[in-house]
Write an enzyme that holds these catalytic residues in place. Structure first.
Site, PDB file in Angstrom:
ATOM      1  CG  ASN A 178      50.365 -35.128   6.574  1.00 29.89           C
ATOM      2  OD1 ASN A 178      50.095 -34.795   7.932  1.00 29.89           O
ATOM      3  ND2 ASN A 178      51.546 -35.040   5.971  1.00 29.89           N
ATOM      4  CG  HIS A 215      55.856 -26.626   4.946  1.00 33.89           C
ATOM      5  ND1 HIS A 215      56.565 -26.924   3.814  1.00 33.89           N
ATOM      6  CD2 HIS A 215      55.669 -27.895   5.619  1.00 33.89           C
ATOM      7  CE1 HIS A 215      56.820 -28.348   3.656  1.00 33.89           C
ATOM      8  NE2 HIS A 215      56.231 -28.803   4.758  1.00 33.89           N
ATOM      9  CD  GLU A 258      51.879 -23.953   7.166  1.00 34.48           C
ATOM     10  OE1 GLU A 258      51.404 -24.723   7.498  1.00 34.48           O
ATOM     11  OE2 GLU A 258      53.254 -23.886   6.903  1.00 34.48           O
ATOM     12  CB  SER A 316      52.562 -28.456   8.983  1.00 31.13           C
ATOM     13  OG  SER A 316      53.608 -27.594   9.465  1.00 31.13           O
ATOM     14  CG  ASP A 342      50.746 -24.358   2.218  1.00 31.56           C
ATOM     15  OD1 ASP A 342      49.872 -25.377   1.908  1.00 31.56           O
ATOM     16  OD2 ASP A 342      51.792 -24.718   2.382  1.00 31.56           O
ATOM     17  CG  HIS A 398      48.496 -29.764   7.421  1.00 29.18           C
ATOM     18  ND1 HIS A 398      48.762 -30.997   7.134  1.00 29.18           N
ATOM     19  CD2 HIS A 398      49.552 -28.989   7.210  1.00 29.18           C
ATOM     20  CE1 HIS A 398      50.116 -31.090   7.162  1.00 29.18           C
ATOM     21  NE2 HIS A 398      50.557 -29.881   6.860  1.00 29.18           N
ATOM     22  CE  LYS A 412      51.319 -32.911   3.885  1.00 34.18           C
ATOM     23  NZ  LYS A 412      52.052 -31.495   4.018  1.00 34.18           N
TER      24      LYS A 412
HETATM   25  C1  LIG Z   1      53.245 -31.117   3.316  1.00 31.02           C
HETATM   26  C2  LIG Z   1      53.140 -29.505   3.054  1.00 31.02           C
HETATM   27  C3  LIG Z   1      53.573 -29.158   1.724  1.00 31.02           C
HETATM   28  C4  LIG Z   1      54.453 -29.751   0.871  1.00 31.02           C
HETATM   29  O1  LIG Z   1      53.515 -30.547   0.002  1.00 31.02           O
HETATM   30  P1  LIG Z   1      53.927 -31.756  -0.607  1.00 31.02           P
HETATM   31  O2  LIG Z   1      53.087 -32.163  -1.478  1.00 31.02           O
HETATM   32  O3  LIG Z   1      54.244 -32.948   0.422  1.00 31.02           O
HETATM   33  O4  LIG Z   1      55.085 -31.566  -1.193  1.00 31.02           O
HETATM   34  C5  LIG Z   1      53.554 -27.745   1.883  1.00 31.02           C
HETATM   35  N1  LIG Z   1      53.004 -26.851   2.952  1.00 31.02           N
HETATM   36  C6  LIG Z   1      52.778 -27.374   3.931  1.00 31.02           C
HETATM   37  C7  LIG Z   1      52.325 -26.556   4.962  1.00 31.02           C
HETATM   38  C8  LIG Z   1      52.808 -28.790   4.053  1.00 31.02           C
HETATM   39  O5  LIG Z   1      52.510 -29.329   5.199  1.00 31.02           O
END
Ligand SMILES: *Cc1c(COP(=O)(O)O)cnc(C)c1O
Length: 382
Positions: free
Chosen positions: A44, A130, A177, A181, A206, A209, A240
């Site tokens: 990522n 997620h 989101e 993801s 969220d 990505h 990421k």
């Molecule tokens: C990876 C991810 C997270 C968590 O983030 P980390 O910093 O890896 O704990 C939260 N939401 C989504 C959609 C993700 O892909």
């Protein structure tokens, strides 16, 4: 008593057993596996910043100056100047009043949801949200509702129903989101914002990505679409595209103040180490700069190339090749690995049962030849 061995055996039989693999980073996008150089199509780290020398230098300087550890939680004596600087940077970049940083995105999601929701409230999630969002919603004890992926009619029905018997003062929060993801598709954010507003609900998006990948300064899809006003909580990760580790929440000051008073994942956890925070800071500065723009342009050229040669529509740097059965997906991943490409099989519970897949991710560090070579190999899969 259930034996651990039996549980492991049944996971193995279902093709769901996971194992760790010890890898070493090469120059992005390469990895070293048992001394062999393979091309990573599963990270990522979309802009190739995790090994960037500026981020590494920032981490080194911060460790030398502030030490390896923060010493305690933020609210005791762990709130060091890099943490404050990072939060000011995030708030300015997201154009919100304030921001709060967490050790990771998982902690940001769980901390935020459990802080703003309680029993009697209603939380409505997109079906493909997620795990950290689901876990936060469950822990909050609010009534949990799920709408089918991106189905705004169903969301609207749930919102209307939630309002009917809502206790006085209770909150309704919609969670989604911006870029999903495991599928790499987008939420219809503009429409979603107007529905949520019409129903007087709150919205959490969220951007895990989308950050670094979308928006004029890499702020994400919310900023690209100009819908910041309608998004109460902008959440994301620094692990990421930002190239470091950590999570954040950007919102109005009153929400941030409330969350820092309530979030157990924030209060009862040691503050992230200064090196991590300084690397995040540098990563964000790069993402917002002209260099960040150039890296984004490179990434989008790669996305365009891959979608052209595979005739696959793509809305982000995540390009799933859905296979179906676990065993078949594992075999496909093994086949790619033999040819020097890392794209592990993603299985339940990361994706719904029966939709195991190779989750291909592209980065600005890939070149045309590498992408064409991956495509050629994918063509040969049975
Ligand atoms: C990876 C991810 C997270 C968590 O983030 P980390 O910093 O890896 O704990 C939260 N939401 C989504 C959609 C993700 O892909």
């Amino acid at each position: 008593m259930r034996q651990a061995e039996d549980e492991l055996t049944s996971l193995e039989e279902e093709g769901l057993l996971r194992r760790l693999r010890s890898l070493n980073p090469g120059d992005a996008p390469f990895l070293l596996l048992d001394g062999r150089r393979i091309i990573n199509f599963s990270s990522n780290d979309y802009l190739g910043l995790a090994r960037d020398e500026e981020l590494v230098a920032a981490a080194q300087e911060a460790a030398a100056r502030f030490g390896a550890g923060s010493g305690s939680s933020r609210l005791i004596c762990g709130s060091l100047s890099p943490h404050h600087e990072l939060e000011e940077t995030i708030a300015a970049w997201k154009n919100t009043e304030a921001a709060l940083s967490f050790s990771n995105g998982y902690a940001a999601a769980v901390g935020t949801l459990t802080s703003i929701l309680r029993r009697g409230d209603v939380v409505i999630l997109d079906k493909l949200s997620h795990a950290c969002l689901i876990d936060g919603a469950r822990l909050s004890e609010a009534t949990l509702r799920v709408f089918p992926h991106n189905n705004l009619d169903k969301l609207e029905q749930l919102l209307a129903r939630a309002r009917e018997k809502l206790p006085a003062g209770a909150r309704v929060l919609v969670v989604t989101e911006s870029i999903f993801s495991m599928d790499g598709d987008r939420a219809p954010l503009a429409e979603l914002v107007s529905i949520v507003e019409r129903h007087g609900a709150l919205l959490l998006v969220d951007e895990a990505h989308a950050v670094g990948v979308m928006g004029m300064r890499g702020e994400g899809l919310v900023a690209e679409l100009g819908v910041q006003e309608g998004v109460t909580f902008q959440m994301g990760t620094l692990g990421k595209a930002v190239g470091s580790a950590g999570g954040y929440l950007a919102a109005e000051r009153r929400w941030i103040d409330l969350i820092l008073n309530n979030a157990r994942s924030f209060i009862f956890s040691t503050a992230p180490p200064p090196a991590q925070v300084a690397a995040s800071q540098r990563g964000l500065e790069i993402i917002a700069s002209a260099r960040g723009r150039r890296l984004r342009d490179r990434l989008w050229e790669n996305i365009a190339l891959f979608s052209r040669i595979r005739d696959q529509k793509s809305q982000s740097s995540i390009l799933p090749v859905v296979i179906g059965e676990n065993e078949a997906a594992l075999r496909a991943a093994e086949n790619l690995l033999k040819a020097g490409f890392l794209a592990p099989a993603v299985r339940f519970p990361s994706v719904p049962r029966g939709s195991a897949r190779l989750r291909i991710t592209l980065s600005a560090a890939h070149d045309e030849d590498q992408i064409s070579a991956l495509h050629a190999r994918l063509q040969t899969l049975p």
